[in-house]
Design an enzyme around this catalytic site. Structure first.
Site, PDB file in Angstrom:
ATOM      1  N   GLN A  10       0.825  -1.202   0.000  1.00 51.55           N
ATOM      2  CA  GLN A  10       0.000   0.000   0.000  1.00 51.55           C
ATOM      3  C   GLN A  10       0.863   1.257   0.000  1.00 51.55           C
ATOM      4  OE1 GLN A  10      -3.324  -0.635   2.497  1.00 51.55           O
ATOM      5  NE2 GLN A  10      -4.093   1.441   2.365  1.00 51.55           N
ATOM      6  N   SER A  94       4.067  -6.431   2.619  1.00 52.98           N
ATOM      7  CA  SER A  94       2.764  -6.401   3.281  1.00 52.98           C
ATOM      8  C   SER A  94       1.708  -7.037   2.387  1.00 52.98           C
ATOM      9  CB  SER A  94       2.411  -4.965   3.687  1.00 52.98           C
ATOM     10  OG  SER A  94       1.288  -4.931   4.528  1.00 52.98           O
ATOM     11  N   LEU A  95       0.704  -6.280   1.889  1.00 48.55           N
ATOM     12  CA  LEU A  95      -0.317  -6.898   1.041  1.00 48.55           C
ATOM     13  C   LEU A  95       0.303  -7.551  -0.188  1.00 48.55           C
ATOM     14  CD1 LEU A  95      -1.427  -5.505  -1.896  1.00 48.55           C
ATOM     15  CD2 LEU A  95      -1.689  -3.581  -0.359  1.00 48.55           C
ATOM     16  N   ARG A 119      -9.174  -8.222   4.180  1.00 51.06           N
ATOM     17  CA  ARG A 119      -8.038  -7.734   4.966  1.00 51.06           C
ATOM     18  C   ARG A 119      -8.109  -6.219   5.109  1.00 51.06           C
ATOM     19  NH1 ARG A 119      -2.599  -6.133   3.842  1.00 51.06           N
ATOM     20  NH2 ARG A 119      -1.036  -7.000   5.282  1.00 51.06           N
ATOM     21  N   HIS A 204       0.497  -3.189  11.124  1.00 55.58           N
ATOM     22  CA  HIS A 204       1.624  -4.004  11.573  1.00 55.58           C
ATOM     23  C   HIS A 204       2.049  -3.692  13.005  1.00 55.58           C
ATOM     24  CE1 HIS A 204       1.982  -5.820   7.667  1.00 55.58           C
ATOM     25  NE2 HIS A 204       1.949  -4.618   7.119  1.00 55.58           N
ATOM     26  N   GLN A 253       1.384 -11.836   9.977  1.00 52.17           N
ATOM     27  CA  GLN A 253       1.835 -10.658   9.252  1.00 52.17           C
ATOM     28  C   GLN A 253       1.006  -9.417   9.585  1.00 52.17           C
ATOM     29  OE1 GLN A 253       0.186  -9.365   5.837  1.00 52.17           O
ATOM     30  NE2 GLN A 253       1.885  -9.836   4.472  1.00 52.17           N
TER      31      GLN A 253
END
Length: 314
Positions: A10, A94-95, A119, A204, A253
């Site tokens: 992102q 991440s994503l 998510r 996170h 994660q």
């Protein structure tokens, strides 16, 4: 020459992303249509036309970024005969880890889109707007040790941890607003530049536990198989191929640190990678790679011209 495919997270989204791919390649259009169908949403129209503030919403940005990465991989395979298996490793920020798993055959495109939509929604709902914050510590003094020290100072006022270890000179902290504000001041006192990020939630960090719980439920019923190419996972910075381990790490994660610097260091070292190829929107990861592994080649694929040049180089 060992190759790694990398997939952005992102922040790389922008109105207009994927449009040139759709105009040039039938396979890209098919990917965008399949994602739209999976989500029962005209996501590609949002990617093409905006508005930017709607595209930037976490629940839209996450599947949209994946869709662009998936389109590039589909074009590489269909139009140029370049499969994900040409790489020694895949990794995503991440994503982007979901994009990497789709590219490596561990998840279907429809499931990846739906998981990322879920998510994004879960991460947005986990913490009320204004209660959390993130900050980037940048500059030559901003390494992991300084960031952890700043986070410890911040934790006196609430939850505060290192969220993203991107590269030396770019480390992100996350937590409750009061704690991150205190950490920013501590980081400045230690000689770092510290900038509050314009984010909708503190990603996170432990405050994301409700989102982790939601993803545990969603992932429990998702079909995940062993990837054709090993995934270098965010939370371990090491390769994984076991489907059940991947399922567990995707849950971890959500609250865990993105160990990107370590992941790239491992791939450039033990992993033998000399060429890192960022697949999808933006050029953020290629820039990080150049700072982490300056002897390696780093390039980004997000336009037809990028794809053609890459295919010609193989």
């Amino acid at each position: 020459m060992a190759l790694a495919f990398l997939f952005p997270g992102q922040g790389s989204q922008a109105v207009g992303m994927g449009v040139a791919l759709a105009e040039r390649y039938e396979r890209a259009r098919a990917v965008f249509a399949e994602v739209d169908d999976a989500l029962s949403q005209d996501l590609f129209a949002l990617m093409r036309d905006g508005p930017e503030e709607t595209l930037t919403l976490t629940e839209n940005a996450q599947p949209a970024l994946m869709a662009v990465s998936a389109a590039v991989m589909a074009v590489l395979a269909r139009d140029y005969g370049i499969e994900a298996g040409r790489a020694a490793w895949v990794a995503g920020h991440s994503l982007g880890e979901y994009s990497a798993l789709y590219a490596a055959g561990a998840l279907s495109l429809a499931d990846t889109a739906r998981l990322l939509k879920r998510r994004g929604q879960a991460m947005q709902k986990a913490v009320p707007v204004g209660h959390g914050a993130m900050a980037s510590l940048i500059g030559p003094k901003s390494d992991l040790d300084l960031a952890e020290a700043a986070a410890r100072a911040g934790s006196e006022a609430g939850v505060c941890v290192v969220a993203n270890d991107n590269n030396r000179g770019n480390v992100v902290i996350s937590g409750s607003k009061a704690a991150v504000d205190r950490a920013i001041e501590a980081a400045k006192e230690m000689g770092a530049r510290a900038i509050a990020l314009n984010v909708s939630a503190p990603f996170h960090c432990p405050l994301m536990q409700p989102a982790a719980d939601a993803m545990a439920e969603a992932l429990a019923s998702a079909s995940i198989v062993a990837p054709h190419v090993p995934l270098v996972a965010n939370v371990t910075a090491r390769p994984v191929t076991d489907a059940e381990t991947i399922r567990r790490l995707l849950v971890e994660q959500v609250t865990g640190r993105v160990r990107w610097r370590e992941s790239v260091e491992w791939m450039a070292g033990e992993g033998g990678v000399t060429r890192f190829v960022e697949v999808g929107a933006g050029k953020v990861l290629a820039g990080m790679v150049k700072r982490i592994a300056p002897d390696a080649e780093a390039l980004s694929l997000n336009t037809p011209e990028d794809i053609e040049a890459f295919a010609a180089s193989l």
